[in-house]
Design a protein around this motif. Structure first.
Motif, PDB file in Angstrom:
ATOM      1  N   THR A  17       0.832  -1.199   0.000  1.00  0.00           N
ATOM      2  CA  THR A  17       0.000   0.000   0.000  1.00  0.00           C
ATOM      3  C   THR A  17       0.866   1.248   0.000  1.00  0.00           C
TER       4      THR A  17
ATOM      5  N   LYS B  66       2.271   1.947  -3.345  1.00  0.00           N
ATOM      6  CA  LYS B  66       1.256   2.512  -4.248  1.00  0.00           C
ATOM      7  C   LYS B  66       1.027   3.978  -3.926  1.00  0.00           C
ATOM      8  N   GLN B  67       0.968   4.294  -2.647  1.00  0.00           N
ATOM      9  CA  GLN B  67       0.743   5.694  -2.283  1.00  0.00           C
ATOM     10  C   GLN B  67       1.896   6.566  -2.744  1.00  0.00           C
TER      11      GLN B  67
ATOM     12  N   GLU C  52       1.372  10.481  -3.243  1.00  0.00           N
ATOM     13  CA  GLU C  52       0.815  10.887  -1.955  1.00  0.00           C
ATOM     14  C   GLU C  52       1.845  10.876  -0.830  1.00  0.00           C
TER      15      GLU C  52
ATOM     16  N   PRO D 237      -6.457  -3.868  -3.987  1.00  0.00           N
ATOM     17  CA  PRO D 237      -5.186  -3.414  -4.576  1.00  0.00           C
ATOM     18  C   PRO D 237      -5.297  -3.192  -6.080  1.00  0.00           C
TER      19      PRO D 237
ATOM     20  N   THR E 183      -6.810   0.220  -6.651  1.00  0.00           N
ATOM     21  CA  THR E 183      -5.874   1.325  -6.385  1.00  0.00           C
ATOM     22  C   THR E 183      -4.802   1.382  -7.465  1.00  0.00           C
TER      23      THR E 183
ATOM     24  N   GLY F 288      -5.695   4.546  -9.107  1.00  0.00           N
ATOM     25  CA  GLY F 288      -4.866   5.458  -8.321  1.00  0.00           C
ATOM     26  C   GLY F 288      -3.494   5.663  -8.919  1.00  0.00           C
ATOM     27  N   VAL F 289      -2.768   4.552  -9.169  1.00  0.00           N
ATOM     28  CA  VAL F 289      -1.384   4.681  -9.594  1.00  0.00           C
ATOM     29  C   VAL F 289      -1.279   4.979 -11.092  1.00  0.00           C
TER      30      VAL F 289
ATOM     31  N   THR G 152      -5.000   6.793  -3.586  1.00  0.00           N
ATOM     32  CA  THR G 152      -4.886   5.360  -3.280  1.00  0.00           C
ATOM     33  C   THR G 152      -5.139   5.072  -1.806  1.00  0.00           C
ATOM     34  N   GLY G 153      -5.095   6.094  -0.978  1.00  0.00           N
ATOM     35  CA  GLY G 153      -5.294   5.812   0.437  1.00  0.00           C
ATOM     36  C   GLY G 153      -5.583   7.080   1.214  1.00  0.00           C
TER      37      GLY G 153
ATOM     38  N   GLN H 281      -6.366  -1.674   6.093  1.00  0.00           N
ATOM     39  CA  GLN H 281      -4.916  -1.730   5.896  1.00  0.00           C
ATOM     40  C   GLN H 281      -4.552  -1.296   4.483  1.00  0.00           C
ATOM     41  N   ILE H 282      -5.337  -1.744   3.503  1.00  0.00           N
ATOM     42  CA  ILE H 282      -4.983  -1.460   2.120  1.00  0.00           C
ATOM     43  C   ILE H 282      -5.159   0.017   1.788  1.00  0.00           C
ATOM     44  N   PHE H 283      -6.186   0.628   2.346  1.00  0.00           N
ATOM     45  CA  PHE H 283      -6.433   2.036   2.027  1.00  0.00           C
ATOM     46  C   PHE H 283      -5.945   2.995   3.125  1.00  0.00           C
TER      47      PHE H 283
END
Lengths: 535, 305
Positions: free
Chosen positions: A250, A253-254, A259, B148, B151, B155-156, B163-164, B250-252
């Motif tokens: 995660t 990815k952020q 971010e 995932p 995201t 997101g990516v 993504t979070g 947890q993932i976000f």
């Protein structure tokens, strides 16, 4: 027609917004500089006398400052103390505190603040896990044990800006230890007023480059620049946000989504991908830690057969483990103390310089001598805590033992807390373990294997010669002589092989190109006050 | 109805007491304690810690002390997160979990029942197979794959959504979607099955025979009955979803309370585990009561006495 007019209106609004954003960027003097850091896990506590974990220590490093404090490269620098003197016998330290040191609420920070803070952490009522960090100070240990009142601590304020500390033995690494968060000052006037809630935003007062402004448990902690910090003029970043992201996937990815500016770690299995695709941002450097297998030397067959322990160590091909499994560029370990302590000469086990073929041949010979063969194979159980990487490594090592020596190794995994109990009670044959130094000194590693350290000693190792060498080192004031003694102790340890070193750790971060001033270092210290964020 | 509800709530007290007692002793049965760590503590410090948290007292005394605290609405201090009490942690995290889970559940009910009803009305058509096929995938693919993936793509790569994190509506979109998808699938399948059954029942045949328009037959008569199994599923499901999902959180990176169930147990954070379990227990009891009351509205055969 109506539709197109609406569209036009929207377009205008968008253009206005873009313009507004641009004009903001055009005057950087006004723009707030923000750093977003991935920070591993939710802090247990922000109280430096209470917390135990690494994530909280990174935040505390930014919001507090000890007598000495890590610089941009992680090495020791003057902090609240502008200078210090050590007596000839190495027993007395006299610190001169900066006269302009203040708490973030404006109250002067004086020598008495350190006395209060240190008495508090040692006080049994505080029940601090890291009280022992200050045990080198005379009477400190007795205070924690409840044998002495806390005002007997051998620390005195000569005046408001002079602090005299008397140690029970010349402890060469005392200054290094003072960089630990357990030695930070806490604001007595705030702690006594708010008690357990003193670290809450709104209550908390600190003395570092930043001060906590917001804290959403499991969400984020926001700290802003402390204008009263002695070096505030040099601090470039206005706001730091720490995000407790436990999932490294995660976090990555952020980061990729823009971010985060810096990550706490990286997903191990993605290291090859990172090396290939994000080489410029990927930081990989040595860390002050050792991954090892401990052998339970309180049990047969290993108790009376030192050679057998060596045989197991020889049969592990560390290069394969590092190349195929960990993939983080770790260093194969043939000694106990990781490289990187200035002035210390690492010891290495004798067969460390051999090639793998020779090691395996020698190991085979040892097993045969000990009477193990196909009909009567050596049986070993490997205990590890539930984790993918530990599992992969254990499977590989069991395979190497089987293939090279015909050893029948079985695996047992236990959940973390169960594993810790098995370890402490010595209910294992071979145990996966790791150790990260608390301060840059060989003793941070060597202490672990002392006979009198208790259940913490992972192997149940007890050798008077080893303890004596480390004792002598503890009383030695000449640093060269002291390192020689410690090196000697390490040699003794490696000859006895109660622990099989496997690799020295590396640490990984991904850091944005916009962040300047990030210096990889052995202790992984990266205080925000020395970083910059450029557009 | 009110007296029924009050009676039920009083009846829940022994249930909660059983939950509390079982959890109290079960978490303490697990090997290891809250203060075991990589670096084991000097015996003196360990003693100090045990004393500070009353862990040195006999278990029965600890139980009595805890029970007394809970009766006063205090779940005690967290063993792990030492700057907060368990009550404060729940108070800080629950609104987030509620917002996330509530939105996801609402979305799931609206979309799920509509899809299910549509599919049932066009049984064995392409639409039916399409919806049910998609629902099967929704049930079968776990959250930790969907989330995932969402995201990564949105997101990516496309950079359309964050993504979070938590706070803005954009940050809510993906987790709500990830949480709602399997629920939509469940509810759609359930609605479809009960709808098909109902459409063949006598009272629907009667309704149609007496010439009611199809829309009224479906909306007023069939739908009401078809929702019954969905409603009984919704009680415990809503309680589960609004107390958070450890995977999604947890993932976000969402500051909800779902993770405390797992982390609390792993860390042997006795009070935290107890706190969230009791809280969850209360929610389940309340939602089951709501479900039973809703039954009265939907099914004329149900009486509360």
């Amino acid at each position: 027609m109506l539709a197109s007019r609406e569209l036009f209106g929207k377009f205008l609004a968008c253009a206005g917004l873009v313009l507004a954003l641009h004009s903001g960027a055009a005057s950087p003097a006004l723009a707030e500089v923000v750093l977003n850091r991935g920070n591993g896990a939710e802090p247990e506590s922000l109280d430096p006398s209470i917390s135990t974990g690494v994530p909280e220590s990174f935040i505390q490093m930014d919001i507090f400052e000890g007598l000495v404090h890590p610089g941009p490269d992680g090495t020791l620098r003057a902090g609240v103390a502008e200078s210090w003197e050590v007596s000839q016998d190495g027993l007395t330290y006299t610190f001169k505190l900066r006269p302009n040191a203040v708490w973030s609420d404006g109250k002067p920070l004086i020598a008495q603040d350190f006395i209060y803070s240190w008495q508090r952490i040692l006080d049994p009522a505080t029940a601090s896990n890291y009280a022992f960090i200050l045990w080198p100070i005379r009477n400190a240990e007795a205070i924690t044990k409840g044998e002495m009142p806390k005002d007997k601590l051998a620390v005195e304020a000569i005046d408001e800006h002079t602090l005299k500390v008397t140690l029970k033995a010349p402890t060469a690494y005392f200054l290094q230890m003072l960089m630990h968060h357990a030695a930070y000052p806490v604001p007595g006037h705030v702690v006594e007023k708010f008690k357990a809630e003193w670290t809450r935003p709104g209550n908390i007062v600190s003395n570092g480059a930043y001060m906590v402004q917001e804290w959403v448990p499991q969400g984020h902690i926001k700290a802003v620049k402390n204008p009263k910090f002695r070096n505030a003029a040099e601090v470039q970043i206005d706001t730091v946000n720490y995000y407790p992201i436990e999932e490294y996937g995660t976090e990555l990815k952020q980061f990729r989504a823009g971010e985060l500016h810096a990550t706490y770690d990286v997903p191990q299995e993605q290291i090859p991908w990172l090396e290939q695709n994000m080489a410029a941002q990927f930081h990989n450097s040595p860390y002050f830690g050792t991954y090892y297998y401990a052998i339970n030397v309180t049990r047969e067959p290993f108790k009376s057969n030192t050679k057998l322990r060596h045989a197991l160590g020889m049969a592990i091909d560390r290069d394969i483990l590092i190349k195929q499994i960990t993939k983080g560029g770790e260093l194969p370990a043939y000694g106990w103390v990781p490289p990187g302590v200035p002035g210390y000469e690492q010891s290495q086990v004798e067969w460390g310089s051999w090639d793998q073929k020779k090691r395996v041949a020698e190991a085979k010979k040892i097993l045969a001598e000990a009477g193990f063969d196909k009909g009567n194979p050596l049986k070993v159980e490997i205990l590890y805590n539930t984790n993918d990487n530990h599992k992969k490594i254990a499977i590989a090592i069991a395979g190497m033992w089987k293939q090279n020596l015909g050893v029948e190794a079985t695996l047992r995994n236990e959940e973390w807390k169960v594993y810790l109990q098995s370890r402490n009670k010595k209910q294992f044959e071979v145990l996966r373990a790791a150790w990260i130094g608390d301060y840059v000194d060989p003793y941070s590693f060597l202490e672990l294997l002392r006979g009198d350290i208790g259940e913490q000693n992972p192997a149940g190792y007890d050798n008077a010669k080893y303890d004596e060498a480390t004792d002598k080192a503890a009383n030695e004031t000449d640093s060269k002589q002291r390192f020689a003694l410690l090196s000697e102790a390490e040699k003794t340890l490696l000859a006895d092989m109660p622990i099989i070193p496997i690799y020295f750790y590396t640490q990984q971060h991904i850091v944005s190109d916009a962040v300047k001033g990030w210096q990889d270092n052995l202790m992984d210290f990266h205080p925000t006050q020395y970083l910059r964020v450029e557009k | 109805m009110l007296s029924y509800a009050i009676r039920r709530l009083f009846g829940a007290i022994p249930t909660l007491l059983v939950i509390l007692t079982l959890t109290f002793f079960l978490v303490r049965l697990a090997p290891g304690g809250p203060f075991d760590a990589e670096r084991s503590l000097p015996a003196e410090i360990e003693r100090n810690l045990a004393a500070a948290y009353h862990l040195d007292e006999p278990l029965v005394m600890q139980y009595g002390r805890y029970l007394g605290q809970v009766l006063q609405g205090d779940f005690g201090p967290s063993f792990k997160y030492k700057d907060f009490s368990v009550t404060q942690l729940i108070r800080s995290g629950f609104p987030v979990s509620l917002q996330l889970g509530g939105t996801a559940m609402l979305l799931a009910v609206i979309i799920g029942t509509s899809l299910g009803a549509f599919a049932a009305l066009r049984q064995n058509s392409g639409l039916d197979y399409g919806v049910m096929g998609a629902a099967m995938v929704g049930i079968a693919v776990p959250n930790f794959v969907i989330a995932p993936l969402l995201t990564l793509v949105l997101g990516v790569h496309l950079r359309l959504l964050p993504t979070g994190g938590w706070g803005t509506w954009e940050q809510m979109l993906l987790p709500v979607l990830a949480l709602a998808l399997p629920q939509i699938a469940y509810i759609a399948r359930m609605t479809r099955a009960s709808m098909i059954e109902l459409l063949r029942s006598n009272f629907i045949r009667t309704a149609r025979a007496k010439g009611l328009p199809e829309r009224v037959t479906i909306m007023r008569h069939a739908m009401k009955g078809a929702l019954l199994p969905v409603v009984s599923y919704l009680g415990p499901a809503t309680a589960a979803v609004i107390t958070g999902s450890v995977v999604i959180e947890q993932i976000f990176g969402i500051p909800g309370i779902g993770r405390y169930f797992v982390q609390g147990a792993m860390n042997r954070d006795y009070t935290l585990v107890m706190g969230v379990v009791i809280f969850y227990g209360v929610l389940i009891i309340v939602f089951n009561l709501i479900v039973d009351l809703a039954y009265g509205l939907l099914d004329p055969r149900v009486r509360f006495d």
